[in-house]
Design a protein around this motif. Structure first.
Motif, PDB file in Angstrom:
ATOM      1  N   PRO A  88      -5.754 -52.674  34.775  1.00  0.00           N
ATOM      2  CA  PRO A  88      -5.607 -51.528  33.868  1.00  0.00           C
ATOM      3  C   PRO A  88      -6.563 -51.557  32.692  1.00  0.00           C
ATOM      4  CG  PRO A  88      -3.745 -53.033  33.668  1.00  0.00           C
ATOM      5  CD  PRO A  88      -4.521 -53.472  34.866  1.00  0.00           C
ATOM      6  N   VAL A  89      -6.994 -52.746  32.273  1.00  0.00           N
ATOM      7  CA  VAL A  89      -7.938 -52.833  31.157  1.00  0.00           C
ATOM      8  C   VAL A  89      -9.281 -52.220  31.557  1.00  0.00           C
ATOM      9  CG1 VAL A  89      -9.191 -54.377  29.619  1.00  0.00           C
ATOM     10  CG2 VAL A  89      -6.799 -54.848  30.177  1.00  0.00           C
ATOM     11  N   LYS A  90      -9.759 -52.565  32.746  1.00  0.00           N
ATOM     12  CA  LYS A  90     -11.021 -51.982  33.218  1.00  0.00           C
ATOM     13  C   LYS A  90     -10.871 -50.478  33.443  1.00  0.00           C
ATOM     14  CE  LYS A  90     -13.269 -55.984  35.350  1.00  0.00           C
ATOM     15  NZ  LYS A  90     -13.845 -56.556  36.603  1.00  0.00           N
ATOM     16  N   ALA A  91      -9.718 -50.082  34.014  1.00  0.00           N
ATOM     17  CA  ALA A  91      -9.479 -48.658  34.236  1.00  0.00           C
ATOM     18  C   ALA A  91      -9.522 -47.900  32.910  1.00  0.00           C
ATOM     19  CB  ALA A  91      -8.127 -48.453  34.918  1.00  0.00           C
ATOM     20  N   PHE A  92      -8.833 -48.439  31.914  1.00  0.00           N
ATOM     21  CA  PHE A  92      -8.836 -47.821  30.584  1.00  0.00           C
ATOM     22  C   PHE A  92     -10.251 -47.704  30.040  1.00  0.00           C
ATOM     23  CE2 PHE A  92      -8.960 -48.451  25.980  1.00  0.00           C
ATOM     24  CZ  PHE A  92      -8.189 -47.382  25.530  1.00  0.00           C
ATOM     25  N   GLY A  93     -11.043 -48.753  30.246  1.00  0.00           N
ATOM     26  CA  GLY A  93     -12.416 -48.741  29.751  1.00  0.00           C
ATOM     27  C   GLY A  93     -13.247 -47.635  30.376  1.00  0.00           C
ATOM     28  N   TYR A 125      -2.252 -44.250  28.406  1.00  0.00           N
ATOM     29  CA  TYR A 125      -2.384 -45.652  28.005  1.00  0.00           C
ATOM     30  C   TYR A 125      -1.971 -45.827  26.544  1.00  0.00           C
ATOM     31  CZ  TYR A 125      -4.721 -47.125  32.318  1.00  0.00           C
ATOM     32  OH  TYR A 125      -4.999 -47.441  33.628  1.00  0.00           O
ATOM     33  N   TYR A 126      -2.371 -44.887  25.687  1.00  0.00           N
ATOM     34  CA  TYR A 126      -1.973 -44.991  24.281  1.00  0.00           C
ATOM     35  C   TYR A 126      -0.481 -44.723  24.100  1.00  0.00           C
ATOM     36  CZ  TYR A 126      -6.577 -45.665  22.239  1.00  0.00           C
ATOM     37  OH  TYR A 126      -7.780 -46.212  21.870  1.00  0.00           O
ATOM     38  N   ARG A 127       0.098 -43.905  24.948  1.00  0.00           N
ATOM     39  CA  ARG A 127       1.540 -43.639  24.851  1.00  0.00           C
ATOM     40  C   ARG A 127       2.344 -44.918  25.064  1.00  0.00           C
ATOM     41  NH1 ARG A 127       3.452 -40.596  29.853  1.00  0.00           N
ATOM     42  NH2 ARG A 127       3.248 -42.732  30.636  1.00  0.00           N
ATOM     43  N   ASP A 128       1.950 -45.675  26.086  1.00  0.00           N
ATOM     44  CA  ASP A 128       2.694 -46.892  26.439  1.00  0.00           C
ATOM     45  C   ASP A 128       2.129 -48.153  25.800  1.00  0.00           C
ATOM     46  OD1 ASP A 128       4.298 -45.304  28.101  1.00  0.00           O
ATOM     47  OD2 ASP A 128       2.908 -45.553  29.784  1.00  0.00           O
ATOM     48  N   GLY A 129       0.867 -48.070  25.351  1.00  0.00           N
ATOM     49  CA  GLY A 129       0.203 -49.260  24.845  1.00  0.00           C
ATOM     50  C   GLY A 129      -0.349 -50.095  25.984  1.00  0.00           C
ATOM     51  N   LEU A 130      -1.346 -50.905  25.677  1.00  0.00           N
ATOM     52  CA  LEU A 130      -1.967 -51.784  26.668  1.00  0.00           C
ATOM     53  C   LEU A 130      -2.212 -53.134  25.992  1.00  0.00           C
ATOM     54  CD1 LEU A 130      -2.977 -51.720  29.592  1.00  0.00           C
ATOM     55  CD2 LEU A 130      -5.218 -51.036  28.740  1.00  0.00           C
ATOM     56  N   SER A 139       1.716 -43.005  19.761  1.00  0.00           N
ATOM     57  CA  SER A 139       2.103 -41.692  20.268  1.00  0.00           C
ATOM     58  C   SER A 139       1.283 -40.570  19.643  1.00  0.00           C
ATOM     59  CB  SER A 139       3.592 -41.449  20.021  1.00  0.00           C
ATOM     60  OG  SER A 139       3.898 -41.511  18.639  1.00  0.00           O
ATOM     61  N   GLU A 140       0.943 -40.708  18.380  1.00  0.00           N
ATOM     62  CA  GLU A 140       0.164 -39.653  17.724  1.00  0.00           C
ATOM     63  C   GLU A 140      -1.207 -39.494  18.374  1.00  0.00           C
ATOM     64  OE1 GLU A 140      -1.495 -38.392  13.265  1.00  0.00           O
ATOM     65  OE2 GLU A 140      -0.023 -40.004  13.497  1.00  0.00           O
ATOM     66  N   ARG A 141      -1.848 -40.615  18.643  1.00  0.00           N
ATOM     67  CA  ARG A 141      -3.154 -40.548  19.297  1.00  0.00           C
ATOM     68  C   ARG A 141      -3.019 -40.023  20.722  1.00  0.00           C
ATOM     69  NH1 ARG A 141      -7.826 -45.197  18.785  1.00  0.00           N
ATOM     70  NH2 ARG A 141      -9.543 -43.929  19.593  1.00  0.00           N
ATOM     71  N   LEU A 145      -4.943 -36.636  22.267  1.00  0.00           N
ATOM     72  CA  LEU A 145      -5.769 -36.636  23.476  1.00  0.00           C
ATOM     73  C   LEU A 145      -5.256 -35.609  24.477  1.00  0.00           C
ATOM     74  CD1 LEU A 145      -6.122 -40.507  23.748  1.00  0.00           C
ATOM     75  CD2 LEU A 145      -8.023 -38.921  23.401  1.00  0.00           C
ATOM     76  N   LEU A 146      -3.946 -35.551  24.667  1.00  0.00           N
ATOM     77  CA  LEU A 146      -3.368 -34.571  25.583  1.00  0.00           C
ATOM     78  C   LEU A 146      -3.654 -33.145  25.124  1.00  0.00           C
ATOM     79  CD1 LEU A 146       0.184 -35.840  26.633  1.00  0.00           C
ATOM     80  CD2 LEU A 146      -1.787 -35.455  28.102  1.00  0.00           C
ATOM     81  N   LEU A 147      -3.521 -32.905  23.841  1.00  0.00           N
ATOM     82  CA  LEU A 147      -3.743 -31.563  23.313  1.00  0.00           C
ATOM     83  C   LEU A 147      -5.198 -31.126  23.467  1.00  0.00           C
ATOM     84  CD1 LEU A 147      -1.445 -31.726  20.178  1.00  0.00           C
ATOM     85  CD2 LEU A 147      -1.267 -30.063  22.042  1.00  0.00           C
ATOM     86  N   HIS A 148      -6.129 -32.077  23.370  1.00  0.00           N
ATOM     87  CA  HIS A 148      -7.539 -31.729  23.575  1.00  0.00           C
ATOM     88  C   HIS A 148      -7.755 -31.295  25.026  1.00  0.00           C
ATOM     89  CE1 HIS A 148     -11.841 -31.660  22.870  1.00  0.00           C
ATOM     90  NE2 HIS A 148     -12.024 -32.406  23.959  1.00  0.00           N
ATOM     91  N   ALA A 149      -7.181 -32.046  25.955  1.00  0.00           N
ATOM     92  CA  ALA A 149      -7.319 -31.687  27.364  1.00  0.00           C
ATOM     93  C   ALA A 149      -6.644 -30.351  27.657  1.00  0.00           C
ATOM     94  CB  ALA A 149      -6.726 -32.783  28.247  1.00  0.00           C
ATOM     95  N   ALA A 150      -5.522 -30.095  26.993  1.00  0.00           N
ATOM     96  CA  ALA A 150      -4.752 -28.874  27.247  1.00  0.00           C
ATOM     97  C   ALA A 150      -5.385 -27.645  26.621  1.00  0.00           C
ATOM     98  CB  ALA A 150      -3.334 -29.043  26.721  1.00  0.00           C
ATOM     99  N   THR A 151      -5.957 -27.796  25.429  1.00  0.00           N
ATOM    100  CA  THR A 151      -6.495 -26.638  24.713  1.00  0.00           C
ATOM    101  C   THR A 151      -7.972 -26.401  25.013  1.00  0.00           C
ATOM    102  OG1 THR A 151      -6.892 -28.059  22.775  1.00  0.00           O
ATOM    103  CG2 THR A 151      -4.834 -26.817  22.837  1.00  0.00           C
TER     104      THR A 151
END
Length: 269
Positions: A88-93, A125-130, A139-141, A145-151
Protein backbone atom coordinates in the motif's frame (compact mmCIF):
# COMPACT_ATOMS: atom_id res chain seq x y z
CA UNK A 1 23.86 -6.49 -21.75
CA UNK A 2 21.38 -8.40 -23.88
CA UNK A 3 18.83 -8.50 -21.05
CA UNK A 4 19.22 -4.76 -20.44
CA UNK A 5 18.81 -4.04 -24.12
CA UNK A 6 15.67 -6.19 -24.30
CA UNK A 7 14.05 -4.48 -21.33
CA UNK A 8 14.95 -1.08 -22.76
CA UNK A 9 13.25 -1.93 -26.04
CA UNK A 10 10.17 -3.15 -24.16
CA UNK A 11 10.16 0.08 -22.17
CA UNK A 12 10.23 2.09 -25.39
CA UNK A 13 7.40 -0.02 -26.77
CA UNK A 14 5.30 0.43 -23.65
CA UNK A 15 5.91 4.18 -23.59
CA UNK A 16 4.96 4.44 -27.24
CA UNK A 17 1.81 2.40 -26.68
CA UNK A 18 0.86 4.54 -23.71
CA UNK A 19 1.29 7.70 -25.73
CA UNK A 20 -0.74 6.28 -28.60
CA UNK A 21 -3.51 5.01 -26.33
CA UNK A 22 -3.85 8.39 -24.65
CA UNK A 23 -4.77 10.01 -27.97
CA UNK A 24 -6.79 7.16 -29.50
CA UNK A 25 -8.58 4.90 -27.03
CA UNK A 26 -9.74 1.54 -28.40
CA UNK A 27 -13.47 1.19 -29.04
CA UNK A 28 -14.00 -1.04 -26.00
CA UNK A 29 -11.73 1.06 -23.74
CA UNK A 30 -14.02 3.89 -22.74
CA UNK A 31 -11.61 5.47 -20.26
CA UNK A 32 -7.89 5.87 -19.77
CA UNK A 33 -8.09 3.46 -16.83
CA UNK A 34 -9.61 0.85 -19.14
CA UNK A 35 -6.88 1.53 -21.67
CA UNK A 36 -4.18 1.06 -19.05
CA UNK A 37 -5.65 -2.31 -18.12
CA UNK A 38 -5.88 -3.37 -21.75
CA UNK A 39 -2.30 -2.30 -22.29
CA UNK A 40 -1.15 -4.50 -19.41
CA UNK A 41 -3.22 -7.44 -20.63
CA UNK A 42 -1.83 -7.08 -24.12
CA UNK A 43 1.78 -7.08 -22.95
CA UNK A 44 1.54 -9.72 -20.24
CA UNK A 45 3.30 -13.06 -20.50
CA UNK A 46 0.37 -14.77 -22.16
CA UNK A 47 -0.81 -12.12 -24.58
CA UNK A 48 2.35 -10.43 -25.81
CA UNK A 49 5.20 -12.75 -24.98
CA UNK A 50 6.59 -10.34 -22.40
CA UNK A 51 7.57 -11.68 -18.98
CA UNK A 52 6.08 -10.25 -15.82
CA UNK A 53 9.45 -8.89 -14.69
CA UNK A 54 10.02 -7.23 -18.05
CA UNK A 55 6.54 -5.70 -18.01
CA UNK A 56 7.08 -4.36 -14.49
CA UNK A 57 10.40 -2.87 -15.53
CA UNK A 58 8.81 -1.33 -18.60
CA UNK A 59 5.98 0.18 -16.58
CA UNK A 60 8.46 1.57 -14.06
CA UNK A 61 10.41 3.17 -16.89
CA UNK A 62 7.27 4.75 -18.30
CA UNK A 63 6.28 5.89 -14.80
CA UNK A 64 9.66 7.55 -14.30
CA UNK A 65 8.97 9.44 -17.52
CA UNK A 66 5.73 10.68 -15.92
CA UNK A 67 3.25 8.60 -17.94
CA UNK A 68 -0.01 8.78 -15.92
CA UNK A 69 -1.32 5.46 -17.23
CA UNK A 70 1.88 3.66 -16.19
CA UNK A 71 1.68 5.27 -12.75
CA UNK A 72 -1.96 4.21 -12.50
CA UNK A 73 -1.26 0.65 -13.56
CA UNK A 74 1.58 0.31 -11.05
CA UNK A 75 -0.57 1.83 -8.31
CA UNK A 76 -3.38 -0.65 -8.88
CA UNK A 77 -0.91 -3.56 -9.13
CA UNK A 78 0.65 -2.75 -5.75
CA UNK A 79 -2.71 -1.92 -4.19
CA UNK A 80 -4.22 -5.29 -5.17
CA UNK A 81 -1.08 -7.46 -5.25
CA UNK A 82 -1.47 -8.21 -8.96
CA UNK A 83 1.83 -9.59 -10.29
CA UNK A 84 3.71 -7.99 -7.39
CA UNK A 85 3.68 -8.23 -3.61
CA UNK A 86 0.90 -6.11 -2.15
CA UNK A 87 2.39 -2.82 -0.99
CA UNK A 88 0.00 0.00 0.00
CA UNK A 89 2.90 2.40 0.55
CA UNK A 90 4.04 2.05 -3.07
CA UNK A 91 0.44 2.23 -4.27
CA UNK A 92 -0.07 5.44 -2.31
CA UNK A 93 3.11 6.85 -3.80
CA UNK A 94 2.02 6.21 -7.39
CA UNK A 95 -1.50 7.55 -6.90
CA UNK A 96 -0.14 10.59 -5.06
CA UNK A 97 2.26 11.31 -7.91
CA UNK A 98 -0.61 11.35 -10.39
CA UNK A 99 -2.69 13.64 -8.17
CA UNK A 100 0.20 16.00 -7.42
CA UNK A 101 1.45 16.30 -10.98
CA UNK A 102 -1.84 16.34 -12.86
CA UNK A 103 -4.34 18.10 -10.60
CA UNK A 104 -5.10 20.64 -13.36
CA UNK A 105 -5.58 18.07 -16.14
CA UNK A 106 -8.51 19.24 -18.32
CA UNK A 107 -11.69 17.70 -16.83
CA UNK A 108 -12.70 16.31 -20.22
CA UNK A 109 -9.22 15.12 -21.15
CA UNK A 110 -8.62 11.46 -21.94
CA UNK A 111 -6.64 10.96 -18.71
CA UNK A 112 -9.10 12.82 -16.48
CA UNK A 113 -10.65 9.62 -15.12
CA UNK A 114 -7.26 8.33 -13.97
CA UNK A 115 -6.41 11.60 -12.26
CA UNK A 116 -9.83 11.90 -10.62
CA UNK A 117 -9.72 8.34 -9.35
CA UNK A 118 -6.20 8.92 -8.03
CA UNK A 119 -7.58 11.78 -5.93
CA UNK A 120 -10.27 9.39 -4.66
CA UNK A 121 -7.72 6.71 -3.78
CA UNK A 122 -5.35 9.13 -2.04
CA UNK A 123 -8.36 10.48 -0.17
CA UNK A 124 -9.15 6.96 1.04
CA UNK A 125 -5.59 6.53 2.31
CA UNK A 126 -5.81 9.80 4.24
CA UNK A 127 -9.23 8.83 5.61
CA UNK A 128 -7.85 5.66 7.20
CA UNK A 129 -4.23 6.70 7.58
CA UNK A 130 -1.20 4.72 6.43
CA UNK A 131 1.04 4.18 9.47
CA UNK A 132 3.64 2.23 7.49
CA UNK A 133 4.23 5.37 5.44
CA UNK A 134 4.04 7.70 8.44
CA UNK A 135 0.69 9.10 7.29
CA UNK A 136 -1.87 9.66 10.07
CA UNK A 137 -5.60 9.66 9.43
CA UNK A 138 -6.65 13.10 8.23
CA UNK A 139 -10.36 13.35 7.45
CA UNK A 140 -10.19 17.01 6.47
CA UNK A 141 -7.55 16.34 3.85
CA UNK A 142 -9.45 13.28 2.67
CA UNK A 143 -12.59 15.36 2.17
CA UNK A 144 -10.65 18.05 0.29
CA UNK A 145 -9.26 15.47 -2.14
CA UNK A 146 -12.68 13.90 -2.71
CA UNK A 147 -14.29 17.27 -3.28
CA UNK A 148 -11.67 18.18 -5.89
CA UNK A 149 -12.40 14.98 -7.79
CA UNK A 150 -16.15 15.54 -7.44
CA UNK A 151 -16.25 19.22 -8.39
CA UNK A 152 -13.36 19.92 -10.77
CA UNK A 153 -13.43 16.56 -12.56
CA UNK A 154 -17.11 15.76 -12.01
CA UNK A 155 -16.12 12.19 -11.19
CA UNK A 156 -19.23 10.10 -10.47
CA UNK A 157 -17.57 7.87 -7.89
CA UNK A 158 -16.24 10.90 -6.01
CA UNK A 159 -19.67 12.55 -6.15
CA UNK A 160 -21.21 9.39 -4.73
CA UNK A 161 -18.73 9.35 -1.87
CA UNK A 162 -19.36 13.03 -1.13
CA UNK A 163 -23.07 12.24 -1.07
CA UNK A 164 -22.45 9.56 1.54
CA UNK A 165 -20.37 11.97 3.63
CA UNK A 166 -23.41 14.24 3.91
CA UNK A 167 -25.28 11.35 5.53
CA UNK A 168 -22.72 11.03 8.32
CA UNK A 169 -22.45 13.23 11.38
CA UNK A 170 -18.67 12.82 11.29
CA UNK A 171 -18.43 13.34 7.55
CA UNK A 172 -19.22 16.73 6.04
CA UNK A 173 -22.05 17.27 8.51
CA UNK A 174 -25.43 15.55 8.29
CA UNK A 175 -27.34 17.17 5.45
CA UNK A 176 -29.67 14.84 3.51
CA UNK A 177 -30.59 17.56 1.01
CA UNK A 178 -26.96 18.07 0.06
CA UNK A 179 -26.52 14.30 -0.01
CA UNK A 180 -29.39 13.96 -2.47
CA UNK A 181 -27.86 16.67 -4.66
CA UNK A 182 -24.51 14.89 -4.91
CA UNK A 183 -26.04 11.44 -5.27
CA UNK A 184 -28.24 12.76 -8.08
CA UNK A 185 -25.19 14.06 -9.97
CA UNK A 186 -23.57 10.63 -9.78
CA UNK A 187 -26.79 8.70 -10.42
CA UNK A 188 -27.45 10.60 -13.64
CA UNK A 189 -24.02 9.48 -14.85
CA UNK A 190 -25.04 5.86 -14.40
CA UNK A 191 -23.37 5.21 -11.05
CA UNK A 192 -25.29 2.20 -9.68
CA UNK A 193 -24.62 2.57 -5.92
CA UNK A 194 -25.50 6.28 -6.14
CA UNK A 195 -28.76 5.38 -7.88
CA UNK A 196 -29.60 2.97 -5.06
CA UNK A 197 -28.82 5.50 -2.31
CA UNK A 198 -30.72 8.26 -4.11
CA UNK A 199 -33.68 5.96 -4.61
CA UNK A 200 -33.82 5.15 -0.90
CA UNK A 201 -33.76 8.85 0.01
CA UNK A 202 -36.51 9.66 -2.50
CA UNK A 203 -38.70 6.75 -1.42
CA UNK A 204 -38.64 7.87 2.21
CA UNK A 205 -38.45 11.60 1.60
CA UNK A 206 -36.23 14.01 3.47
CA UNK A 207 -36.57 17.51 4.83
CA UNK A 208 -37.06 19.66 1.77
CA UNK A 209 -38.02 16.75 -0.51
CA UNK A 210 -41.41 15.06 -0.31
CA UNK A 211 -41.44 11.26 -0.44
CA UNK A 212 -41.62 9.99 -4.02
CA UNK A 213 -41.96 6.19 -3.84
CA UNK A 214 -42.33 5.64 -7.59
CA UNK A 215 -39.24 7.62 -8.55
CA UNK A 216 -37.34 6.13 -5.64
CA UNK A 217 -38.16 2.59 -6.79
CA UNK A 218 -37.25 3.57 -10.34
CA UNK A 219 -33.72 4.57 -9.29
CA UNK A 220 -33.29 1.46 -7.15
CA UNK A 221 -34.49 -0.75 -10.00
CA UNK A 222 -32.00 0.82 -12.40
CA UNK A 223 -29.29 0.45 -9.76
CA UNK A 224 -30.00 -3.29 -9.39
CA UNK A 225 -29.58 -3.80 -13.13
CA UNK A 226 -26.54 -1.53 -13.24
CA UNK A 227 -24.55 -3.37 -10.55
CA UNK A 228 -25.42 -6.92 -11.66
CA UNK A 229 -22.34 -9.11 -11.36
CA UNK A 230 -20.41 -6.62 -9.20
CA UNK A 231 -19.53 -6.50 -5.52
CA UNK A 232 -22.46 -4.09 -4.96
CA UNK A 233 -25.12 -6.46 -6.30
CA UNK A 234 -26.06 -8.05 -2.96
CA UNK A 235 -26.69 -4.91 -0.92
CA UNK A 236 -28.37 -3.04 -3.78
CA UNK A 237 -30.72 -5.98 -4.35
CA UNK A 238 -31.50 -6.14 -0.63
CA UNK A 239 -32.34 -2.43 -0.56
CA UNK A 240 -34.60 -2.75 -3.61
CA UNK A 241 -36.42 -5.79 -2.23
CA UNK A 242 -36.98 -4.01 1.08
CA UNK A 243 -38.79 -1.12 -0.59
CA UNK A 244 -40.61 -3.26 -3.14
CA UNK A 245 -42.23 -5.00 -0.17
CA UNK A 246 -43.36 -1.63 1.21
CA UNK A 247 -44.68 -0.24 -2.06
CA UNK A 248 -48.13 -0.67 -3.57
CA UNK A 249 -48.51 -2.92 -6.63
CA UNK A 250 -49.33 0.18 -8.69
CA UNK A 251 -46.13 1.95 -7.57
CA UNK A 252 -44.04 -1.13 -8.34
CA UNK A 253 -45.49 -1.44 -11.83
CA UNK A 254 -45.06 2.26 -12.61
CA UNK A 255 -41.48 2.28 -11.32
CA UNK A 256 -40.56 -0.76 -13.43
CA UNK A 257 -41.99 0.89 -16.53
CA UNK A 258 -40.16 4.16 -15.86
CA UNK A 259 -36.87 2.33 -15.25
CA UNK A 260 -37.20 0.53 -18.58
CA UNK A 261 -37.83 3.84 -20.36
CA UNK A 262 -35.04 5.83 -18.72
CA UNK A 263 -32.31 3.22 -18.20
CA UNK A 264 -31.13 3.16 -21.87
CA UNK A 265 -29.82 6.72 -21.57
CA UNK A 266 -27.15 5.41 -19.21
CA UNK A 267 -25.96 2.65 -21.56
CA UNK A 268 -22.26 3.01 -22.27
CA UNK A 269 -21.62 5.39 -19.35
Amino acid sequence: MTAFRGISLISVAVSALLALTVTTLPARAQTAADAALEMANTLDGAGGGVSGDALLSALEGAAEAGQPMALWQLGTMYENGEGVAKDPVKAFGYFSQIANQHADTPPRGVEADIVAQSFVKVGEYYRDGLPSAGIPADSERSHTLLLHAATYFGDADAQYRVGLLYLQDDGLGYNPLQSARWLSLAARKGHGPAQAQLGELMFNGIKGIEAQPVEGLMWMTMARDRVAGTADEVWVTEVLNKYLALATPEARAEATELAAQISPQFDGL
